[in-house]
Design an enzyme around this catalytic site. Structure first.
Site: not given
Length: 156
Positions: A41-43, A48
């Protein structure tokens, strides 16, 4: 900026792949991110490694350097002040990282520089200083830059 840290949590994320230079001045923590939960869910579609995680790795490497150089427990460090932190390039899952630190045991404080390296390329860097149980809390004007600016104004 000041924040608490949890050594057990940091070791869970980064492990203990630590090495020290023969002269004892440089400590390196190595790690390769892959499927850690914080990447989901991070980018999405372009994961990243978050900057705060990279800073955590630099802090953990600094704590390893502290215990190695001083032969004291990292539990004696009550806080770590981040003087500067700069992110130059993104860190992607699968990159083999080296969190490289150089500790300076000065008379008035324990400070150090840390870098996140991928091969010979620096992806991030930070200037940190450690406060141990017996240290007084620093005043805002205690940074090297502030002292320099203060001295320059007094001599003008």
């Amino acid at each position: 900026m000041r924040a608490g840290f949890d050594m057990a949590r940091l070791r869970t994320v980064f492990g203990n792949g630590v090495s020290h230079a023969e002269d004892g001045r440089t400590t390196t923590l190595t790690h390769r991110f892959s499927e850690e939960p914080f990447l989901k869910g991070h980018f999405p579609d372009f994961p990243v490694v978050p900057g705060v995680i990279l800073l955590d790795g630099m802090i953990l490497a600094m704590l390893h350097a502290f215990t190695h150089r001083t032969e004291r427990s990292s539990a004696e460090v009550r806080s770590i002040a981040v003087e500067t932190v700069t992110f130059h390039r993104p860190v992607l899952p699968g990159m083999h990282l080296a969190f490289v630190t150089r500790l300076d045991l000065g008379d008035d404080r324990i400070s150090g520089k840390a870098s996140v390296m991928v091969g010979d390329v620096r992806h991030a860097r930070a200037s940190l200083f450690l406060l141990t149980q017996g240290d007084a809390a620093p005043r805002p004007a205690d940074t090297r830059r502030d002292r320099h600016d203060h001295d320059r104004h007094n001599h003008a």
